[in-house]
Design a protein around this motif. Structure first.
Motif, PDB file in Angstrom:
ATOM      1  N   GLY A 156     -34.636  41.113  -0.025  1.00  0.00           N
ATOM      2  CA  GLY A 156     -36.078  40.897  -0.122  1.00  0.00           C
ATOM      3  C   GLY A 156     -36.414  39.577  -0.793  1.00  0.00           C
ATOM      4  N   TYR A 157     -35.697  39.279  -1.876  1.00  0.00           N
ATOM      5  CA  TYR A 157     -35.929  38.020  -2.577  1.00  0.00           C
ATOM      6  C   TYR A 157     -35.533  36.829  -1.706  1.00  0.00           C
ATOM      7  CZ  TYR A 157     -36.502  40.795  -6.835  1.00  0.00           C
ATOM      8  OH  TYR A 157     -36.936  41.696  -7.774  1.00  0.00           O
ATOM      9  N   LEU A 158     -34.407  36.963  -1.022  1.00  0.00           N
ATOM     10  CA  LEU A 158     -33.927  35.870  -0.183  1.00  0.00           C
ATOM     11  C   LEU A 158     -34.906  35.608   0.968  1.00  0.00           C
ATOM     12  CD1 LEU A 158     -31.409  34.160  -0.537  1.00  0.00           C
ATOM     13  CD2 LEU A 158     -30.256  35.580   1.145  1.00  0.00           C
ATOM     14  N   LYS A 249     -41.559  18.689 -14.835  1.00  0.00           N
ATOM     15  CA  LYS A 249     -41.338  18.245 -13.462  1.00  0.00           C
ATOM     16  C   LYS A 249     -41.573  19.425 -12.536  1.00  0.00           C
ATOM     17  CE  LYS A 249     -37.814  16.324 -10.386  1.00  0.00           C
ATOM     18  NZ  LYS A 249     -36.412  15.864 -10.256  1.00  0.00           N
ATOM     19  N   GLU A 250     -42.311  19.195 -11.452  1.00  0.00           N
ATOM     20  CA  GLU A 250     -42.573  20.268 -10.499  1.00  0.00           C
ATOM     21  C   GLU A 250     -41.400  20.427  -9.537  1.00  0.00           C
ATOM     22  OE1 GLU A 250     -46.204  19.578  -8.459  1.00  0.00           O
ATOM     23  OE2 GLU A 250     -47.468  19.908 -10.223  1.00  0.00           O
ATOM     24  N   VAL A 251     -41.223  21.654  -9.056  1.00  0.00           N
ATOM     25  CA  VAL A 251     -40.213  21.919  -8.039  1.00  0.00           C
ATOM     26  C   VAL A 251     -40.729  21.355  -6.721  1.00  0.00           C
ATOM     27  CG1 VAL A 251     -39.006  23.701  -6.739  1.00  0.00           C
ATOM     28  CG2 VAL A 251     -39.368  23.986  -9.197  1.00  0.00           C
ATOM     29  N   SER A 252     -39.972  20.490  -6.103  1.00  0.00           N
ATOM     30  CA  SER A 252     -40.393  19.863  -4.849  1.00  0.00           C
ATOM     31  C   SER A 252     -39.963  20.711  -3.660  1.00  0.00           C
ATOM     32  CB  SER A 252     -39.777  18.473  -4.724  1.00  0.00           C
ATOM     33  OG  SER A 252     -38.379  18.574  -4.489  1.00  0.00           O
ATOM     34  N   PRO A 253     -40.569  20.510  -2.490  1.00  0.00           N
ATOM     35  CA  PRO A 253     -40.108  21.220  -1.292  1.00  0.00           C
ATOM     36  C   PRO A 253     -38.622  20.996  -1.010  1.00  0.00           C
ATOM     37  CG  PRO A 253     -42.245  20.234  -0.882  1.00  0.00           C
ATOM     38  CD  PRO A 253     -41.790  19.718  -2.220  1.00  0.00           C
ATOM     39  N   ALA A 254     -38.141  19.768  -1.250  1.00  0.00           N
ATOM     40  CA  ALA A 254     -36.716  19.488  -1.038  1.00  0.00           C
ATOM     41  C   ALA A 254     -35.851  20.268  -2.023  1.00  0.00           C
ATOM     42  CB  ALA A 254     -36.451  17.990  -1.170  1.00  0.00           C
ATOM     43  N   ASP A 255     -36.313  20.374  -3.291  1.00  0.00           N
ATOM     44  CA  ASP A 255     -35.589  21.173  -4.287  1.00  0.00           C
ATOM     45  C   ASP A 255     -35.507  22.631  -3.833  1.00  0.00           C
ATOM     46  OD1 ASP A 255     -35.375  18.980  -6.011  1.00  0.00           O
ATOM     47  OD2 ASP A 255     -37.227  19.485  -7.088  1.00  0.00           O
ATOM     48  N   ALA A 256     -36.644  23.143  -3.364  1.00  0.00           N
ATOM     49  CA  ALA A 256     -36.708  24.548  -2.961  1.00  0.00           C
ATOM     50  C   ALA A 256     -35.797  24.817  -1.771  1.00  0.00           C
ATOM     51  CB  ALA A 256     -38.140  24.938  -2.621  1.00  0.00           C
ATOM     52  N   GLU A 257     -35.762  23.904  -0.802  1.00  0.00           N
ATOM     53  CA  GLU A 257     -34.902  24.105   0.361  1.00  0.00           C
ATOM     54  C   GLU A 257     -33.434  24.054  -0.033  1.00  0.00           C
ATOM     55  OE1 GLU A 257     -34.550  22.676   5.020  1.00  0.00           O
ATOM     56  OE2 GLU A 257     -35.565  21.367   3.577  1.00  0.00           O
ATOM     57  N   ALA A 258     -33.077  23.097  -0.896  1.00  0.00           N
ATOM     58  CA  ALA A 258     -31.690  23.016  -1.357  1.00  0.00           C
ATOM     59  C   ALA A 258     -31.299  24.266  -2.136  1.00  0.00           C
ATOM     60  CB  ALA A 258     -31.510  21.764  -2.222  1.00  0.00           C
ATOM     61  N   ALA A 259     -32.211  24.742  -2.998  1.00  0.00           N
ATOM     62  CA  ALA A 259     -31.939  25.952  -3.782  1.00  0.00           C
ATOM     63  C   ALA A 259     -31.761  27.162  -2.878  1.00  0.00           C
ATOM     64  CB  ALA A 259     -33.078  26.190  -4.771  1.00  0.00           C
ATOM     65  N   LEU A 260     -32.574  27.234  -1.826  1.00  0.00           N
ATOM     66  CA  LEU A 260     -32.474  28.345  -0.885  1.00  0.00           C
ATOM     67  C   LEU A 260     -31.076  28.413  -0.274  1.00  0.00           C
ATOM     68  CD1 LEU A 260     -33.494  30.578   1.045  1.00  0.00           C
ATOM     69  CD2 LEU A 260     -34.413  28.744   2.488  1.00  0.00           C
ATOM     70  N   HIS A 261     -30.586  27.299   0.215  1.00  0.00           N
ATOM     71  CA  HIS A 261     -29.293  27.326   0.894  1.00  0.00           C
ATOM     72  C   HIS A 261     -28.136  27.500  -0.087  1.00  0.00           C
ATOM     73  CE1 HIS A 261     -30.752  26.667   4.952  1.00  0.00           C
ATOM     74  NE2 HIS A 261     -31.691  25.930   4.396  1.00  0.00           N
ATOM     75  N   LEU A 262     -28.327  27.055  -1.325  1.00  0.00           N
ATOM     76  CA  LEU A 262     -27.353  27.347  -2.369  1.00  0.00           C
ATOM     77  C   LEU A 262     -27.346  28.846  -2.656  1.00  0.00           C
ATOM     78  CD1 LEU A 262     -25.386  25.764  -4.146  1.00  0.00           C
ATOM     79  CD2 LEU A 262     -27.222  25.479  -5.830  1.00  0.00           C
ATOM     80  N   ALA A 263     -28.544  29.427  -2.731  1.00  0.00           N
ATOM     81  CA  ALA A 263     -28.656  30.864  -2.994  1.00  0.00           C
ATOM     82  C   ALA A 263     -28.100  31.694  -1.844  1.00  0.00           C
ATOM     83  CB  ALA A 263     -30.126  31.232  -3.239  1.00  0.00           C
ATOM     84  N   ILE A 264     -28.270  31.230  -0.606  1.00  0.00           N
ATOM     85  CA  ILE A 264     -27.726  31.943   0.545  1.00  0.00           C
ATOM     86  C   ILE A 264     -26.211  32.071   0.404  1.00  0.00           C
ATOM     87  CG2 ILE A 264     -27.230  31.703   3.015  1.00  0.00           C
ATOM     88  CD1 ILE A 264     -30.080  30.585   3.321  1.00  0.00           C
ATOM     89  N   THR A 265     -25.550  30.970   0.046  1.00  0.00           N
ATOM     90  CA  THR A 265     -24.094  30.992  -0.114  1.00  0.00           C
ATOM     91  C   THR A 265     -23.682  31.897  -1.270  1.00  0.00           C
ATOM     92  OG1 THR A 265     -23.887  28.743   0.757  1.00  0.00           O
ATOM     93  CG2 THR A 265     -22.061  29.569  -0.574  1.00  0.00           C
ATOM     94  N   LEU A 266     -24.329  31.737  -2.423  1.00  0.00           N
ATOM     95  CA  LEU A 266     -23.966  32.534  -3.597  1.00  0.00           C
ATOM     96  C   LEU A 266     -24.239  34.022  -3.389  1.00  0.00           C
ATOM     97  CD1 LEU A 266     -25.287  30.145  -6.391  1.00  0.00           C
ATOM     98  CD2 LEU A 266     -22.887  30.737  -5.956  1.00  0.00           C
TER      99      LEU A 266
END
Length: 279
Positions: A156-158, A249-266
């Motif tokens: 659900g979170y992912l 510092k605000e979370v940027s769209p690029a940060d969020a996308e990178a974090a998403l794919h890092l989270a997918i792997t983890l």
């Protein structure tokens, strides 16, 4: 091989097949016709379905005026000359319970063949209705689906993280927060099962401090160090996790996308049991 016009077959790479942001000019008429089939009632003297116009007006904040349905419908048509309004209308319409599945199939074909970056996607853990999402490469999509199936509790979170990167109303902060939560849920039982309030930072520290006792994909001690580095990057990159009186510092769209794919792997690694204590 994918079809390309005859004139471009000698050099198919020169054929511009997108993906296109917004609505490309060659798709506008087909999309407008698709919308018309839903909002127009040819059996009514009012022509347009005023009940649907009122819902669109209030939900999408569209000023359609106070005249009759025909004038209001014509105003909607004018507003839909904007790509943003047209896509928002389509996104809303496909989420209606009464939406004909064949209509969604037709819309998907229009968007796909015209090379649009958007596509209709069914309800999932993140959104409880059909909606528009950005097209993502097949490999990334497959990794996302595998992670979703490997950790049902984190799914659900992912899914919320995914739709807040690739949906019509992205929110980088919400996406990043849900990426972190997905990993926290997936890693909780393998790493700190007795700590009900365990955070990603605490889990990362626990693995780092006892690195020799852990195993990770690709098998050697360097793999555990890589795992810790990935968790560290995800943890430290969430700049807005805590409140502060100082400028953040605000979370940027690029940060969020990178974090998403890092989270997918983890999430997949922990959920599938690829990370764990040494036997």
């Amino acid at each position: 091989m994918e079809w390309v016009p005859l004139s471009a077959r000698d050099e198919p790479a020169d054929f511009d097949n997108g993906p296109y942001e917004g609505d490309p000019a060659h798709a506008v008429h087909a999309l407008a016709q698709w919308v018309d089939k839903i909002i127009i009632d040819k059996n009514s003297s009012d022509w347009y379905r005023d009940d649907l116009l009122m819902v669109l007006e209030t939900r999408l904040r569209l000023p359609l005026g106070h005249s009759g349905p025909i004038a209001r419908g014509d105003r909607l048509q004018q507003l839909m000359m904007s790509d943003e309004v047209r896509l928002n209308v389509i996104d809303f319409l496909i989420g209606r319970d009464a939406m004909n599945p064949r209509g969604i199939e037709t819309l998907g074909a229009i968007m796909g063949t015209s090379g649009m970056v958007w596509q209709p996607v069914p309800a999932n853990e993140g959104v409880d209705r059909w909606h528009l999402e950005r097209r993502v490469g097949s490999e990334a999509t497959a990794a996302f689906e595998k992670a979703m199936s490997s950790s049902k509790l984190a799914a659900g979170y992912l899914a919320k993280a995914w739709v807040n990167v690739y949906g019509r109303t992205p929110d980088a902060s919400v996406s990043y927060s849900n990426s972190v939560k997905a990993v926290e849920v997936a890693a909780h039982l393998p790493v700190l099962p007795t700590n009900k309030l365990a955070t990603l930072g605490q889990m990362r520290a626990s693995i780092e401090q006892g690195a020799s006792k852990w195993r990770a994909p690709l098998g050697d001690q360097d793999a555990v160090e890589t795992l810790v580095a990935m968790m560290t990057q995800l943890y430290r990159g969430q700049f807005d996790r805590h409140g502060s009186a100082l400028e953040q510092k605000e979370v940027s769209p690029a940060d969020a996308e990178a974090a998403l794919h890092l989270a997918i792997t983890l999430t997949h690694w922990f959920g599938a049991g690829l990370v764990g204590k040494q036997a």
